[in-house]
Design a protein around this motif. Structure first.
Motif, PDB file in Angstrom:
ATOM      1  N   ARG A   1     -16.391 -51.117 -13.724  1.00 44.01           N
ATOM      2  CA  ARG A   1     -15.448 -52.322 -14.339  1.00 44.01           C
ATOM      3  C   ARG A   1     -14.047 -51.743 -14.474  1.00 44.01           C
ATOM      4  NH1 ARG A   1     -18.063 -54.654 -18.709  1.00 44.01           N
ATOM      5  NH2 ARG A   1     -16.485 -53.867 -20.063  1.00 44.01           N
ATOM      6  N   ARG A   2     -14.065 -50.557 -15.403  1.00 42.30           N
ATOM      7  CA  ARG A   2     -12.895 -50.061 -15.916  1.00 42.30           C
ATOM      8  C   ARG A   2     -12.048 -49.680 -14.796  1.00 42.30           C
ATOM      9  NH1 ARG A   2     -14.509 -46.413 -21.259  1.00 42.30           N
ATOM     10  NH2 ARG A   2     -14.923 -48.275 -22.590  1.00 42.30           N
ATOM     11  N   ALA A   3     -12.504 -48.759 -13.839  1.00 40.94           N
ATOM     12  CA  ALA A   3     -11.896 -48.154 -12.615  1.00 40.94           C
ATOM     13  C   ALA A   3     -11.629 -49.478 -11.691  1.00 40.94           C
ATOM     14  CB  ALA A   3     -12.942 -47.606 -11.981  1.00 40.94           C
ATOM     15  N   GLY A   4     -12.290 -50.496 -11.729  1.00 43.84           N
ATOM     16  CA  GLY A   4     -11.640 -51.730 -10.919  1.00 43.84           C
ATOM     17  C   GLY A   4     -10.527 -52.366 -11.673  1.00 43.84           C
ATOM     18  N   ALA A   5     -10.389 -52.244 -13.033  1.00 48.21           N
ATOM     19  CA  ALA A   5      -9.282 -52.850 -13.585  1.00 48.21           C
ATOM     20  C   ALA A   5      -7.996 -51.952 -13.465  1.00 48.21           C
ATOM     21  CB  ALA A   5      -9.755 -52.768 -15.160  1.00 48.21           C
TER      22      ALA A   5
ATOM     23  N   LEU B   1      -9.175 -43.148  -4.830  1.00 46.67           N
ATOM     24  CA  LEU B   1      -8.679 -43.351  -6.104  1.00 46.67           C
ATOM     25  C   LEU B   1      -9.647 -44.073  -6.835  1.00 46.67           C
ATOM     26  CD1 LEU B   1      -6.550 -43.169  -8.230  1.00 46.67           C
ATOM     27  CD2 LEU B   1      -5.458 -45.338  -7.175  1.00 46.67           C
ATOM     28  N   GLN B   2     -10.379 -44.952  -6.400  1.00 47.46           N
ATOM     29  CA  GLN B   2     -11.365 -45.834  -7.296  1.00 47.46           C
ATOM     30  C   GLN B   2     -12.513 -44.873  -7.515  1.00 47.46           C
ATOM     31  OE1 GLN B   2     -12.395 -49.681  -5.809  1.00 47.46           O
ATOM     32  NE2 GLN B   2     -13.559 -49.974  -7.557  1.00 47.46           N
ATOM     33  N   ALA B   3     -13.003 -44.325  -6.295  1.00 50.63           N
ATOM     34  CA  ALA B   3     -14.181 -43.416  -6.719  1.00 50.63           C
ATOM     35  C   ALA B   3     -13.971 -42.494  -7.668  1.00 50.63           C
ATOM     36  CB  ALA B   3     -14.451 -42.672  -5.551  1.00 50.63           C
TER      37      ALA B   3
ATOM     38  N   VAL C   1      -4.779 -53.041 -19.623  1.00 55.92           N
ATOM     39  CA  VAL C   1      -5.709 -52.289 -18.699  1.00 55.92           C
ATOM     40  C   VAL C   1      -5.679 -50.670 -19.199  1.00 55.92           C
ATOM     41  CG1 VAL C   1      -5.963 -50.933 -16.319  1.00 55.92           C
ATOM     42  CG2 VAL C   1      -5.376 -53.318 -16.524  1.00 55.92           C
ATOM     43  N   TRP C   2      -4.543 -50.229 -19.299  1.00 57.01           N
ATOM     44  CA  TRP C   2      -4.662 -48.737 -19.940  1.00 57.01           C
ATOM     45  C   TRP C   2      -4.736 -48.643 -21.351  1.00 57.01           C
ATOM     46  CZ3 TRP C   2      -5.183 -45.318 -15.992  1.00 57.01           C
ATOM     47  CH2 TRP C   2      -4.584 -46.014 -14.824  1.00 57.01           C
ATOM     48  N   LEU C   3      -4.562 -49.679 -22.173  1.00 57.97           N
ATOM     49  CA  LEU C   3      -4.683 -49.226 -23.899  1.00 57.97           C
ATOM     50  C   LEU C   3      -6.040 -49.820 -24.154  1.00 57.97           C
ATOM     51  CD1 LEU C   3      -1.159 -50.051 -25.407  1.00 57.97           C
ATOM     52  CD2 LEU C   3      -2.297 -47.739 -24.781  1.00 57.97           C
TER      53      LEU C   3
ATOM     54  N   GLY D   1      -6.742 -52.656 -10.260  1.00 51.31           N
ATOM     55  CA  GLY D   1      -5.912 -53.879  -9.800  1.00 51.31           C
ATOM     56  C   GLY D   1      -4.565 -53.688 -10.401  1.00 51.31           C
ATOM     57  N   TRP D   2      -4.408 -52.818 -11.451  1.00 53.10           N
ATOM     58  CA  TRP D   2      -2.986 -52.574 -11.819  1.00 53.10           C
ATOM     59  C   TRP D   2      -2.268 -51.801 -10.801  1.00 53.10           C
ATOM     60  CZ3 TRP D   2       0.251 -48.774 -12.676  1.00 53.10           C
ATOM     61  CH2 TRP D   2       1.498 -49.025 -13.604  1.00 53.10           C
ATOM     62  N   TYR D   3      -3.053 -50.951 -10.193  1.00 49.48           N
ATOM     63  CA  TYR D   3      -2.237 -50.253  -9.034  1.00 49.48           C
ATOM     64  C   TYR D   3      -1.754 -51.138  -7.791  1.00 49.48           C
ATOM     65  CZ  TYR D   3      -3.666 -45.655 -11.233  1.00 49.48           C
ATOM     66  OH  TYR D   3      -4.026 -44.664 -11.837  1.00 49.48           O
ATOM     67  N   ALA D   4      -2.708 -51.956  -7.536  1.00 50.00           N
ATOM     68  CA  ALA D   4      -2.428 -53.175  -6.462  1.00 50.00           C
ATOM     69  C   ALA D   4      -1.282 -53.878  -6.934  1.00 50.00           C
ATOM     70  CB  ALA D   4      -3.546 -53.807  -6.494  1.00 50.00           C
ATOM     71  N   HIS D   5      -1.349 -54.536  -8.100  1.00 47.66           N
ATOM     72  CA  HIS D   5      -0.132 -54.966  -8.788  1.00 47.66           C
ATOM     73  C   HIS D   5       1.305 -54.575  -8.826  1.00 47.66           C
ATOM     74  CE1 HIS D   5       0.957 -57.874 -12.638  1.00 47.66           C
ATOM     75  NE2 HIS D   5       1.968 -57.732 -11.465  1.00 47.66           N
ATOM     76  N   ALA D   6       1.382 -53.282  -9.310  1.00 48.19           N
ATOM     77  CA  ALA D   6       2.356 -52.273  -9.035  1.00 48.19           C
ATOM     78  C   ALA D   6       2.984 -52.127  -7.647  1.00 48.19           C
ATOM     79  CB  ALA D   6       2.198 -50.807  -9.810  1.00 48.19           C
TER      80      ALA D   6
END
Length: 99
Positions: A19-23, A80-82, A71-73, A26-31
């Protein structure tokens, strides 16, 4: 749902790490979308002789910043996800063993 390290099972840790890696993914995709779209808008803006592209970039940039903070804080600290899943799993196992 907050997991307590002393009662977390291996599947619970794996689920939380995913779940944390997926979040983060998601931020990387957004960026990435932010960069692609705003680069195109900047090109259109410059071609038209007007400099309006800064306004959507600033607004969206604020949204990207808030997404990143969430996401980060909030999450603390192959593909990358793995790699992110493995990092989270290792972190959770260290926390679990530290009790």
């Amino acid at each position: 749902m907050k997991l307590h390290q002393h009662t977390a099972t291996e599947p619970d840790l794996d689920r939380l790490a995913r779940r944390r890696a997926g979040a983060r993914m998601g931020w990387y995709a957004h960026a990435l979308v932010f960069l692609a779209v705003n680069t195109a808008l900047m090109g259109i803006s410059l071609a038209s002789g007007r400099h309006w592209a800064i306004y959507p970039a600033l607004g969206w940039g604020l949204g990207l910043l808030m997404h990143g903070v969430g996401v980060w804080l909030a999450l603390g600290g192959g593909g990358l996800q793995a790699r992110l899943v493995a990092q989270e799993r290792e972190r959770l196992m260290r926390e679990r063993q530290g009790l």
